[in-house]
Design an enzyme around this catalytic site. Structure first.
Site, mmCIF file in Angstrom:
data_model
loop_
_atom_site.group_PDB
_atom_site.id
_atom_site.type_symbol
_atom_site.label_atom_id
_atom_site.label_comp_id
_atom_site.label_asym_id
_atom_site.label_seq_id
_atom_site.Cartn_x
_atom_site.Cartn_y
_atom_site.Cartn_z
ATOM 1 N N VAL A 244 0.845 -1.195 0.000
ATOM 2 C CA VAL A 244 0.000 0.000 0.000
ATOM 3 C C VAL A 244 0.879 1.242 0.000
ATOM 4 O O VAL A 244 0.641 2.205 -0.752
ATOM 5 C CB VAL A 244 -0.947 0.003 1.215
ATOM 6 C CG1 VAL A 244 -1.712 1.326 1.290
ATOM 7 C CG2 VAL A 244 -1.922 -1.162 1.145
ATOM 8 N N GLN B 181 2.386 1.827 -3.442
ATOM 9 C CA GLN B 181 1.388 2.358 -4.366
ATOM 10 C C GLN B 181 1.120 3.834 -4.079
ATOM 11 O O GLN B 181 0.950 4.630 -5.002
ATOM 12 C CB GLN B 181 0.090 1.555 -4.256
ATOM 13 C CG GLN B 181 -1.100 2.162 -4.975
ATOM 14 C CD GLN B 181 -0.913 2.270 -6.475
ATOM 15 O OE1 GLN B 181 -0.129 1.529 -7.056
ATOM 16 N NE2 GLN B 181 -1.622 3.199 -7.100
ATOM 17 N N GLU B 182 1.097 4.194 -2.815
ATOM 18 C CA GLU B 182 0.777 5.570 -2.453
ATOM 19 C C GLU B 182 1.908 6.543 -2.765
ATOM 20 O O GLU B 182 1.676 7.630 -3.298
ATOM 21 C CB GLU B 182 0.435 5.641 -0.954
ATOM 22 C CG GLU B 182 -0.870 4.982 -0.567
ATOM 23 C CD GLU B 182 -2.086 5.764 -1.048
ATOM 24 O OE1 GLU B 182 -1.927 6.901 -1.541
ATOM 25 O OE2 GLU B 182 -3.204 5.235 -0.940
ATOM 26 N N SER B 183 3.137 6.171 -2.417
ATOM 27 C CA SER B 183 4.215 7.170 -2.479
ATOM 28 C C SER B 183 5.550 6.642 -2.984
ATOM 29 O O SER B 183 6.517 7.400 -3.019
ATOM 30 C CB SER B 183 4.446 7.732 -1.080
ATOM 31 O OG SER B 183 5.010 6.730 -0.231
ATOM 32 N N TYR C 147 -5.946 0.869 -8.512
ATOM 33 C CA TYR C 147 -5.269 0.962 -7.221
ATOM 34 C C TYR C 147 -5.160 -0.405 -6.554
ATOM 35 O O TYR C 147 -4.071 -0.839 -6.150
ATOM 36 C CB TYR C 147 -6.060 1.937 -6.348
ATOM 37 C CG TYR C 147 -5.536 2.170 -4.958
ATOM 38 C CD1 TYR C 147 -4.577 3.145 -4.701
ATOM 39 C CD2 TYR C 147 -6.046 1.462 -3.877
ATOM 40 C CE1 TYR C 147 -4.115 3.388 -3.417
ATOM 41 C CE2 TYR C 147 -5.601 1.694 -2.591
ATOM 42 C CZ TYR C 147 -4.640 2.657 -2.363
ATOM 43 O OH TYR C 147 -4.198 2.900 -1.087
#
Length: 487
Positions: free
Chosen positions: A313, A316-318, A443
């Site tokens: 996660v 994927q986010e940053s 996502y």
């Protein structure tokens, strides 16, 4: 994609079953008149089965949590199926497995190609299909057809079945030459392509799929010849009881879907690697993730998630960048909005410890708020989608699923409905209105891929040597036997 991979390995094997059965029937008159269950009776009497195998990532290796590998999983399950212990002899290379089976029994399981006329050997039904594949060093241009291999330094493994594909090709291109080794494994062969000792190699497609992540300078070329079948080998002259038991076991695995799942687990890594960006991902695994691994593990212990999932996660986010900021104002390693950070008691979104802790607790709170009748992976995937698009929009998508006569507790149905939130026809009927519903679909897909890759890398690092530690001999013939051209 994984479904296609499974079909490639397993469904194609079905076409061979009838042929193999007929071949075995033809061979029956040559079998000895040993009692039908002699070998099986002996195995049960001594309470263990000896399997001759190889220490290789596609077969068997010692992982952090004990023995693992695709064929090890099968061997272990087969021993359980027989009600005996498993005794492994993993000292072999491909060429030494069959002699050991003939002389010592009980079974050989080492990515063996099914060759029905092999003296002294019975083969089981096919397990998966093995497609010979040409791979070459990045930067070599024009490697597109078999004729392009003439004049190159090519390597393969002796006794693995790939040499036969080259011999068939040599009949068409007599100038073709290559080197074979019975002392290397696939990863070592690919390392020599990577570092320039070899120009190209012929391995099996599933082996490249498993190794590819660690050799970014090795390119996939083209398939060579027809696929071979992977099978187990048993000695002749000791009855057919063990062969029948193995065939029944493998058939049960296929029919139950267990074989599909094992194929996906071990070999489901291929086309999306370029999409993810192999080099970037590997660089970030080495340079960024170690700094935050303990924070992910701590957050996982407190929220009952797998730390590798939380890391996926975060990637994927940053891309594990604590200073990341989006145009909409979300920021930090887990990209928390200001309201979410306040809700989770996070004072500094740029602090990695606070961000990871807050992101994990927020994901847990979303998952806990979902209806109880959403279970298993469906619940996890919907929670991740809501982390991205918001719980309200997720509920809107579930309502659309109901309008369309689907199952609102199924991620597959909700995934199909989320993009409809971009269409006025549908979002006008929902409580929260328009949303970029295609984004949470991508996502969740990306996180699942990253999660799988992190698991794969963590598992594989236990038995893949690092390239800089690989001994390379300056002699290009070192550990190889030359197969000369025909002309």
């Amino acid at each position: 994609m994984l479904t296609l991979i499974r079909r490639h390995f397993v469904a194609r094997a079905s076409a061979y079953y009838a042929l193999i059965a007929m071949t075995l029937l033809v061979m029956l008159p040559t079998f000895s008149l040993a009692p039908p269950g002699e070998q099986l009776t002996h195995i049960k009497a001594k309470d263990f089965i000896t399997v001759h195998t190889r220490n290789a990532p596609t077969t068997y290796y010692e992982g952090r949590q004990g023995p693992t590998g695709f064929e090890y999983e099968l061997m272990h399950r087969f021993a359980d199926y027989l009600g005996v212990s498993l005794n492994l002899d993993a000292s072999h290379y491909p060429e030494s497995v069959l002699p050991a089976v003939r002389e010592k029994g009980d079974l050989g399981a080492a990515a063996l190609p099914l060759l029905p006329n092999t003296p002294g050997i019975h083969y089981t039904r096919p397990i998966i299909q093995m497609q010979p594949l040409v791979v070459y060093r990045r930067g070599l241009n024009g490697i597109q057809a078999p004729s392009d291999l003439v004049g190159l330094e090519i390597g393969t493994l002796s006794g693995a079945g790939t040499g036969e594909a080259l011999r068939n090709l040599q009949r068409i291109h007599p100038a073709l030459s290559w080197k074979e080794s019975n002392e290397l494994e696939v990863a070592e062969l690919l390392a020599r392509v990577e570092n320039g000792t070899l120009d190209a190699a012929v391995i099996f497609e599933h082996q490249f799929r498993l190794n590819r992540l660690f050799f970014p300078n090795v390119e996939r070329g083209f398939t060579l010849g027809d696929p071979l079948s992977m099978a187990w080998a048993l000695p002749t002259g000791r009855g057919l009881g063990l062969l029948e038991a193995a065939n029944n076991f493998l058939q049960d695995l296929q029919e139950s879907g267990t074989l599909d799942r094992l194929v996906s687990r071990y070999f489901g890594h291929d086309d999306y690697l370029e999409y993810v960006g192999t080099r970037t991902f590997l660089a970030h695994l080495d340079s960024r993730l170690p700094e935050y691994t303990e924070l992910f593990k701590q957050a996982a212990r407190e929220t009952a998630f797998d730390w590798q999932l939380l890391a996926a996660v975060g990637y994927q986010e940053s891309h594990w960048d604590p200073e990341a900021v989006s145009p909409t104002g979300v920021r930090g390693l887990m990209m928390l909005t200001h309201p979410t950070a306040s809700e989770m008691g996070i004072s500094d979104r740029r602090d990695p410890a606070q961000s990871i802790d807050g992101g994990a607790r927020y994901l847990r709170s979303i998952k806990d708020r979902l209806p109880e009748n959403i279970t298993g992976d469906d619940r996890l995937y919907m929670a991740m989608a809501a982390y991205n698009v918001g719980l309200g929009h997720l509920y809107d998508a579930r309502n659309i699923v109901e309008m369309r006569g689907g199952d609102p507790n199924s991620w597959e149905d909700v995934r199909a409905a989320l993009p409809l939130l971009q269409q006025r026809e549908w979002h006008s009927q929902t409580r929260y209105g328009y949303a970029r519903g295609g984004e949470p679909v991508i996502y969740v897909c990306n996180i699942r891929r990253y999660y799988e890759m992190i698991q794969y890398v963590e598992r594989s690092r236990q038995q893949f040597f690092q390239l800089e530690q690989t001994p390379v001999n300056d002699d290009p013939l070192f550990l190889f036997e030359l197969v000369p051209p025909l002309d």
